[in-house]
Design a protein around this motif. Structure first.
Motif, PDB file in Angstrom:
ATOM      1  N   ILE A   1     -15.234 -10.029 -44.985  1.00 28.83           N
ATOM      2  CA  ILE A   1     -15.306 -11.006 -43.890  1.00 28.83           C
ATOM      3  C   ILE A   1     -14.003 -11.794 -43.819  1.00 28.83           C
ATOM      4  CG2 ILE A   1     -16.504 -13.060 -43.002  1.00 28.83           C
ATOM      5  CD1 ILE A   1     -19.038 -11.932 -44.494  1.00 28.83           C
ATOM      6  N   GLN A   2     -13.510 -12.208 -44.967  1.00 31.09           N
ATOM      7  CA  GLN A   2     -12.264 -12.965 -45.024  1.00 31.09           C
ATOM      8  C   GLN A   2     -11.106 -12.166 -44.431  1.00 31.09           C
ATOM      9  OE1 GLN A   2      -9.654 -13.931 -48.751  1.00 31.09           O
ATOM     10  NE2 GLN A   2     -11.480 -15.214 -48.730  1.00 31.09           N
ATOM     11  N   ASN A   3     -10.991 -10.895 -44.804  1.00 30.73           N
ATOM     12  CA  ASN A   3      -9.924 -10.052 -44.258  1.00 30.73           C
ATOM     13  C   ASN A   3     -10.055  -9.908 -42.744  1.00 30.73           C
ATOM     14  OD1 ASN A   3      -8.863  -9.679 -46.821  1.00 30.73           O
ATOM     15  ND2 ASN A   3      -9.891  -7.730 -47.136  1.00 30.73           N
ATOM     16  N   GLU A   4     -11.275  -9.719 -42.268  1.00 27.08           N
ATOM     17  CA  GLU A   4     -11.503  -9.602 -40.825  1.00 27.08           C
ATOM     18  C   GLU A   4     -11.121 -10.890 -40.101  1.00 27.08           C
ATOM     19  OE1 GLU A   4     -15.647  -8.534 -40.524  1.00 27.08           O
ATOM     20  OE2 GLU A   4     -15.251  -6.423 -40.999  1.00 27.08           O
ATOM     21  N   ILE A   5     -11.438 -12.027 -40.704  1.00 33.43           N
ATOM     22  CA  ILE A   5     -11.094 -13.326 -40.111  1.00 33.43           C
ATOM     23  C   ILE A   5      -9.584 -13.489 -40.027  1.00 33.43           C
ATOM     24  CG2 ILE A   5     -11.072 -15.823 -40.589  1.00 33.43           C
ATOM     25  CD1 ILE A   5     -14.015 -15.483 -41.522  1.00 33.43           C
TER      26      ILE A   5
ATOM     27  N   GLY B   1     -12.596 -25.498 -55.357  1.00 36.61           N
ATOM     28  CA  GLY B   1     -13.205 -26.030 -54.148  1.00 36.61           C
ATOM     29  C   GLY B   1     -12.323 -25.913 -52.921  1.00 36.61           C
ATOM     30  N   PHE B   2     -11.040 -25.588 -53.105  1.00 41.11           N
ATOM     31  CA  PHE B   2     -10.133 -25.440 -51.969  1.00 41.11           C
ATOM     32  C   PHE B   2     -10.603 -24.267 -51.117  1.00 41.11           C
ATOM     33  CE2 PHE B   2      -6.201 -24.626 -49.688  1.00 41.11           C
ATOM     34  CZ  PHE B   2      -5.694 -25.901 -49.501  1.00 41.11           C
ATOM     35  N   PRO B   3     -10.550 -24.374 -49.789  1.00 43.63           N
ATOM     36  CA  PRO B   3     -11.050 -23.303 -48.920  1.00 43.63           C
ATOM     37  C   PRO B   3     -10.329 -21.967 -49.129  1.00 43.63           C
ATOM     38  CG  PRO B   3     -10.794 -25.313 -47.681  1.00 43.63           C
ATOM     39  CD  PRO B   3     -10.153 -25.552 -49.022  1.00 43.63           C
ATOM     40  N   ASP B   4     -11.008 -20.904 -48.713  1.00 47.17           N
ATOM     41  CA  ASP B   4     -10.498 -19.548 -48.885  1.00 47.17           C
ATOM     42  C   ASP B   4      -9.245 -19.268 -48.075  1.00 47.17           C
ATOM     43  OD1 ASP B   4     -12.601 -18.518 -50.595  1.00 47.17           O
ATOM     44  OD2 ASP B   4     -13.901 -18.740 -48.863  1.00 47.17           O
ATOM     45  N   THR B   5      -9.107 -19.906 -46.918  1.00 45.74           N
ATOM     46  CA  THR B   5      -7.948 -19.671 -46.067  1.00 45.74           C
ATOM     47  C   THR B   5      -7.352 -20.981 -45.592  1.00 45.74           C
ATOM     48  OG1 THR B   5      -9.233 -19.529 -44.023  1.00 45.74           O
ATOM     49  CG2 THR B   5      -8.910 -17.469 -45.237  1.00 45.74           C
TER      50      THR B   5
ATOM     51  N   ILE C   1     -10.393 -22.921 -43.579  1.00 44.55           N
ATOM     52  CA  ILE C   1     -11.649 -22.227 -43.318  1.00 44.55           C
ATOM     53  C   ILE C   1     -12.220 -21.692 -44.619  1.00 44.55           C
ATOM     54  CG2 ILE C   1     -12.760 -20.272 -42.172  1.00 44.55           C
ATOM     55  CD1 ILE C   1     -10.806 -20.658 -39.881  1.00 44.55           C
ATOM     56  N   GLU C   2     -13.438 -22.115 -44.898  1.00 42.83           N
ATOM     57  CA  GLU C   2     -14.190 -21.595 -46.041  1.00 42.83           C
ATOM     58  C   GLU C   2     -14.979 -20.398 -45.532  1.00 42.83           C
ATOM     59  OE1 GLU C   2     -15.224 -20.811 -49.557  1.00 42.83           O
ATOM     60  OE2 GLU C   2     -14.141 -22.710 -49.320  1.00 42.83           O
ATOM     61  N   VAL C   3     -14.886 -19.265 -46.207  1.00 43.04           N
ATOM     62  CA  VAL C   3     -15.551 -18.041 -45.780  1.00 43.04           C
ATOM     63  C   VAL C   3     -16.794 -17.815 -46.633  1.00 43.04           C
ATOM     64  CG1 VAL C   3     -15.310 -15.546 -45.488  1.00 43.04           C
ATOM     65  CG2 VAL C   3     -13.346 -17.049 -45.049  1.00 43.04           C
ATOM     66  N   LYS C   4     -17.901 -17.522 -45.962  1.00 46.64           N
ATOM     67  CA  LYS C   4     -19.159 -17.242 -46.652  1.00 46.64           C
ATOM     68  C   LYS C   4     -19.859 -16.058 -45.997  1.00 46.64           C
ATOM     69  CE  LYS C   4     -19.168 -20.539 -49.686  1.00 46.64           C
ATOM     70  NZ  LYS C   4     -18.938 -20.164 -51.073  1.00 46.64           N
ATOM     71  N   THR C   5     -20.673 -15.373 -46.776  1.00 49.64           N
ATOM     72  CA  THR C   5     -21.535 -14.337 -46.227  1.00 49.64           C
ATOM     73  C   THR C   5     -22.696 -15.024 -45.499  1.00 49.64           C
ATOM     74  OG1 THR C   5     -22.926 -14.237 -48.204  1.00 49.64           O
ATOM     75  CG2 THR C   5     -21.003 -12.762 -48.143  1.00 49.64           C
TER      76      THR C   5
ATOM     77  N   ARG D   1     -18.657 -17.456 -41.118  1.00 53.07           N
ATOM     78  CA  ARG D   1     -19.358 -16.280 -41.626  1.00 53.07           C
ATOM     79  C   ARG D   1     -18.976 -15.027 -40.838  1.00 53.07           C
ATOM     80  NH1 ARG D   1     -23.175 -18.425 -45.046  1.00 53.07           N
ATOM     81  NH2 ARG D   1     -23.491 -20.659 -44.778  1.00 53.07           N
ATOM     82  N   SER D   2     -18.052 -15.206 -39.886  1.00 54.49           N
ATOM     83  CA  SER D   2     -17.590 -14.095 -39.057  1.00 54.49           C
ATOM     84  C   SER D   2     -16.248 -14.480 -38.425  1.00 54.49           C
ATOM     85  CB  SER D   2     -18.592 -13.816 -37.939  1.00 54.49           C
ATOM     86  OG  SER D   2     -18.571 -14.872 -36.996  1.00 54.49           O
TER      87      SER D   2
END
Length: 109
Positions: A7-11, A44-48, A61-65, A92-93
């Motif tokens: 999901i992260q890669n797609e974002i 805790g830092f966001p994924d992106t 942006i924090e990425v989650k399923t 999530r998308s």
């Protein structure tokens, strides 16, 4: 169900195609082969992280399923960052991320 990494890669791809810039951010610590410790972003830092093309506003942006939930460190970051003049949200998308960036939407659990 897609993995968080997928999901992260797609974002990242979708957001960058629109002209904004978004990169993966790594948090925690890394120990090198020679036992040096490298401190990355804090837990805790966001994924992106990146910026919006129209005005340069910073994006987190924090990425989650679909079923993913924020960990306590991520909740703490969210509480802080929502008081700042930045773009932040849980995606999530790719469409969630685009909505956060272009419409100021904030997705929570």
């Amino acid at each position: 169900m897609k993995s968080e990494q997928t999901i992260q890669n797609e974002i990242i791809i979708a957001v960058n195609r629109l002209g904004h810039r978004l990169w993966r951010s790594n948090a925690g610590k890394v120990i090198t082969k020679d036992n040096r410790v490298i401190q990355l972003f804090p837990k805790g830092f966001p994924d992106t992280v990146g910026f919006r093309k129209t005005d340069g506003k910073i994006i987190f942006i924090e990425v989650k399923t679909d079923k993913g939930r924020l960990r306590p460190e991520q909740e703490k970051f969210k509480t802080f960052i929502e008081t700042q003049p930045v773009l932040y949200g849980v995606a999530r998308s790719p469409q969630d991320a685009i909505d956060i960036i272009e419409n100021g939407a904030i997705y929570h659990e």
